[in-house]
Design an enzyme around this catalytic site. Structure first.
Site, PDB file in Angstrom:
ATOM      1  N   HIS A   1       9.804  15.131 -39.001  1.00  0.00           N
ATOM      2  CA  HIS A   1       8.723  16.092 -38.798  1.00  0.00           C
ATOM      3  C   HIS A   1       8.203  16.000 -37.369  1.00  0.00           C
ATOM      4  O   HIS A   1       8.180  14.924 -36.773  1.00  0.00           O
ATOM      5  CB  HIS A   1       7.599  15.822 -39.793  1.00  0.00           C
ATOM      6  CG  HIS A   1       8.062  15.915 -41.210  1.00  0.00           C
ATOM      7  ND1 HIS A   1       8.154  17.097 -41.875  1.00  0.00           N
ATOM      8  CD2 HIS A   1       8.501  14.967 -42.069  1.00  0.00           C
ATOM      9  CE1 HIS A   1       8.620  16.886 -43.083  1.00  0.00           C
ATOM     10  NE2 HIS A   1       8.841  15.597 -43.233  1.00  0.00           N
TER      11      HIS A   1
ATOM     12  N   ALA B   1      18.073  -6.688 -47.133  1.00  0.00           N
ATOM     13  CA  ALA B   1      16.994  -6.118 -47.947  1.00  0.00           C
ATOM     14  C   ALA B   1      15.732  -5.882 -47.123  1.00  0.00           C
ATOM     15  O   ALA B   1      15.394  -6.669 -46.245  1.00  0.00           O
ATOM     16  CB  ALA B   1      16.692  -7.046 -49.122  1.00  0.00           C
TER      17      ALA B   1
ATOM     18  N   LYS C   1      17.855  -4.749 -36.849  1.00  0.00           N
ATOM     19  CA  LYS C   1      18.598  -5.149 -35.650  1.00  0.00           C
ATOM     20  C   LYS C   1      19.823  -5.949 -36.051  1.00  0.00           C
ATOM     21  O   LYS C   1      19.807  -6.682 -37.046  1.00  0.00           O
ATOM     22  CB  LYS C   1      17.730  -6.017 -34.738  1.00  0.00           C
ATOM     23  CG  LYS C   1      16.550  -5.279 -34.173  1.00  0.00           C
ATOM     24  CD  LYS C   1      15.716  -6.160 -33.288  1.00  0.00           C
ATOM     25  CE  LYS C   1      14.531  -5.363 -32.783  1.00  0.00           C
ATOM     26  NZ  LYS C   1      13.568  -6.173 -32.102  1.00  0.00           N
TER      27      LYS C   1
END
Length: 184
Positions: A114, A159, A179
């Protein structure tokens, strides 16, 4: 150029008020609802609904309910695709998964973005950038992949990661932002 054409080209488009896109999303949500409410042992019917919903599938795949997406036709899954519960794919742009992709529970793949400017955003405008996932990729639970990201072959995404930029092949990556930690 209509709003769907703008959407598929990655341009700003009217996501909130365009009747044609709203109708497509309603049709998609109806199929998702049907799928999510099938009994666990209705394997053939589940595959039938997913094949009707998704743009491209191979033969061996499983998506555990619940599963939600916006359009469905922009999603392509490879062979041996598996997703655990609560997968969300916002797919105004292509989301392509290679072969042997495994997705933990509560993961999201979001091609929609957006505008930062409130005036544009308040007009219902958004854009969409594709997501591409290579072969042999594993996502731990609660991973979010943002618009325009490509993840190479043979990666593991830990996770809780929020993937905001491309991850090269043969990488272990995790964190917020995600990363590369080391090569695999």
């Amino acid at each position: 150029m209509n709003e769907k054409e703008k959407m598929l080209q990655g341009l700003l488009y009217d996501a909130n008020y365009d009747k044609a896109l709203i109708e497509e999303r309603i049709k998609c949500k109806a199929l998702c609802f049907e799928y999510n409410n099938l009994a666990p042992d209705m394997t053939d019917k589940k595959r039938e609904v997913l094949k009707k919903l998704l743009g491209k599938t191979k033969e061996n795949f499983l998506i555990e309910p619940s599963f939600w997406c916006d359009y469905g036709y922009n999603i392509e899954i490879g062979e041996n695709f598996y997703s655990n519960h609560n997968l969300v794919i916002l797919d105004p742009a292509k989301v392509i998964f290679g072969d042997n992709v495994f997705i933990g529970p509560n993961c999201g793949f979001y091609t929609a973005g957006h505008p930062l400017e409130p005036d544009e955003r308040n007009k219902g405008l958004e854009y969409a950038k594709p997501i591409k996932v290579g072969n042999n990729v594993w996502f731990g639970g609660n991973v979010v992949v943002l618009p325009g990201v490509a993840i190479g072959d043979n990666c593991t995404i830990g996770a809780g990661s929020v993937v905001v930029k491309d991850i090269p092949a043969d990488s272990l990556a995790y964190g917020n932002p995600c990363k590369v930690v080391r090569k695999i």
